[in-house]
Write an enzyme that holds these catalytic residues in place. Structure first.
Site, PDB file in Angstrom:
ATOM      1  N   CYS A  82      11.511 -14.755  -3.943  1.00  0.00           N
ATOM      2  CA  CYS A  82      11.612 -13.891  -5.141  1.00  0.00           C
ATOM      3  C   CYS A  82      13.163 -14.039  -5.743  1.00  0.00           C
ATOM      4  O   CYS A  82      13.388 -13.469  -7.097  1.00  0.00           O
ATOM      5  CB  CYS A  82      11.608 -12.300  -4.521  1.00  0.00           C
ATOM      6  SG  CYS A  82      12.581 -11.779  -3.754  1.00  0.00           S
ATOM      7  N   GLU A 123       2.486 -12.494  -3.507  1.00  0.00           N
ATOM      8  CA  GLU A 123       3.316 -11.315  -3.646  1.00  0.00           C
ATOM      9  C   GLU A 123       4.878 -11.640  -4.102  1.00  0.00           C
ATOM     10  O   GLU A 123       5.343 -12.741  -3.748  1.00  0.00           O
ATOM     11  CB  GLU A 123       3.768 -10.479  -2.296  1.00  0.00           C
ATOM     12  CG  GLU A 123       4.646  -9.378  -2.407  1.00  0.00           C
ATOM     13  CD  GLU A 123       5.948  -9.054  -1.947  1.00  0.00           C
ATOM     14  OE1 GLU A 123       6.433  -8.161  -1.417  1.00  0.00           O
ATOM     15  OE2 GLU A 123       6.322 -10.598  -1.950  1.00  0.00           O
ATOM     16  N   ARG A 167      10.207  -0.077  -3.289  1.00  0.00           N
ATOM     17  CA  ARG A 167       9.615  -1.554  -3.311  1.00  0.00           C
ATOM     18  C   ARG A 167       8.585  -1.683  -4.127  1.00  0.00           C
ATOM     19  O   ARG A 167       7.503  -2.002  -3.698  1.00  0.00           O
ATOM     20  CB  ARG A 167       9.424  -1.981  -1.718  1.00  0.00           C
ATOM     21  CG  ARG A 167       9.303  -3.316  -1.305  1.00  0.00           C
ATOM     22  CD  ARG A 167       9.224  -3.521  -0.045  1.00  0.00           C
ATOM     23  NE  ARG A 167       9.413  -4.994   0.067  1.00  0.00           N
ATOM     24  CZ  ARG A 167      10.786  -5.458   0.289  1.00  0.00           C
ATOM     25  NH1 ARG A 167      12.059  -4.858   0.288  1.00  0.00           N
ATOM     26  NH2 ARG A 167      10.835  -6.801   0.320  1.00  0.00           N
ATOM     27  N   ARG A 169       6.320  -3.979  -5.953  1.00  0.00           N
ATOM     28  CA  ARG A 169       5.997  -5.518  -6.078  1.00  0.00           C
ATOM     29  C   ARG A 169       4.709  -5.794  -6.791  1.00  0.00           C
ATOM     30  O   ARG A 169       4.011  -4.918  -7.112  1.00  0.00           O
ATOM     31  CB  ARG A 169       6.041  -5.997  -4.628  1.00  0.00           C
ATOM     32  CG  ARG A 169       7.144  -6.155  -3.781  1.00  0.00           C
ATOM     33  CD  ARG A 169       8.104  -6.975  -4.287  1.00  0.00           C
ATOM     34  NE  ARG A 169       9.200  -7.330  -3.422  1.00  0.00           N
ATOM     35  CZ  ARG A 169      10.521  -6.636  -3.758  1.00  0.00           C
ATOM     36  NH1 ARG A 169      10.640  -5.543  -4.666  1.00  0.00           N
ATOM     37  NH2 ARG A 169      11.708  -6.648  -2.876  1.00  0.00           N
TER      38      ARG A 169
END
Length: 303
Positions: A82, A123, A167, A169
């Protein structure tokens, strides 16, 4: 729920996808991870759980992977790197050349094209959707659709599924030979958060939901905007430890990590929120089972 579903774990890190899918009864038949420390942790925790992977189906560099050597599988899983799309990086996206990270999505597309699994589950950070004015995400969508897969996505937070951590995502799901007009998959609805940071620290924490675990900013003072590992607990500043971070990510307390706090937090920060992955994976596998039943002659529409 199918017990014969097989999946592969790309950019596996320390195995968040592996844990989540194993809880459903799915079998991991191949994993790939290039980081030496993460590889050691992965093998230490999964060598007994999934012995068929080691050593020959535990790949190091995905660029060296010959898809002819891959075992057959139903679902491709991957939290692809990421940094090219995140706030802590420079958001270069596909232009990122360091270790080829920005182009790793196209290795995923190569594997999907060659192996044609029933589904994929990817993800990445939330900023991927808006990166380069949306052009990066459009490339991802179009690449997947050109391979004759559907494409669903949704922003999901760890705290949506029981973990006291923000978090956010982007979860991306797709199914083979499914046209836009035929799409029925629905992401699971969030559940009420029952476990807070006070439960994690076993004291009165000033925050119910913790900061997102990440790489940069470790050791910053509690009032620093970069802080994510300092908390006010019982009116005292407390530093996040790896046993706290394990719970925030949904890993079991007996999960083996390096002795080093900084290494462990880095590995966990690079991983996925296991409970969130599990909830979506459970829905994904049910959808596959329903589609397979429909194709075998059932006249009921799935969902």
């Amino acid at each position: 729920m199918s017990e014969s579903i097989k999946f592969i774990d790309l950019f596996a890190g320390i195995g968040g996808f592996h844990l989540a899918f194993h809880k459903i009864g799915a079998e991991c038949v191949f994993a790939s991870e290039i980081d030496d420390i993460a590889r050691k942790v992965y093998e230490e925790n999964f060598s007994k759980l999934s012995p068929k992977i080691f050593p020959h189906n535990f790949n190091r560099d995905i660029y060296d992977l010959n898809t002819n050597d891959l075992p057959d599988f139903d679902i491709l899983c991957g939290g692809f790197p990421c940094q090219p799309f995140s706030q802590i990086g420079q958001r270069r996206g596909f232009k990122e050349n360091f270790e080829g990270r920005g182009n790793l999505f196209f290795e995923i597309a190569r594997i999907i094209n060659d192996k044609k699994p029933k589904a994929f589950f990817l993800e990445n950070v939330q900023h991927i959707v808006k990166h380069d004015n949306g052009k990066t995400f459009k490339i991802i969508q179009n690449t997947i659709r050109d391979l004759d897969y559907s494409f669903y996505y949704k922003k999901i937070r760890a705290c949506d599924f029981g973990l006291p951590q923000l978090r956010p995502r982007i979860f991306m799901i797709g199914f083979r030979d499914e046209k836009i007009s035929d799409e029925y998959y629905k992401f699971p609805e969030p559940i009420q958060l029952k476990k807070t940071m006070s439960d994690i620290f076993k004291g009165n924490c000033s925050r119910d939901i913790g900061f997102t675990l990440r790489l940069g900013g470790m050791g910053s003072k509690i009032n620093d905007r970069r802080n994510w590992d300092s908390y006010l607990v019982d009116n005292k500043v407390v530093k996040l430890q790896k046993e706290h971070a394990l719970q925030m990510q949904g890993f079991p307390k007996n999960f083996k990590l390096p002795k080093s706090r900084s290494q462990s937090l880095k590995l966990l920060g690079n991983s996925v929120a296991v409970n969130a992955i599990h909830a979506v994976a459970k829905q994904l596998i049910k959808y596959i089972d329903d589609k397979d039943s429909f194709r075998k002659g059932s006249q009921r529409k799935f969902f």
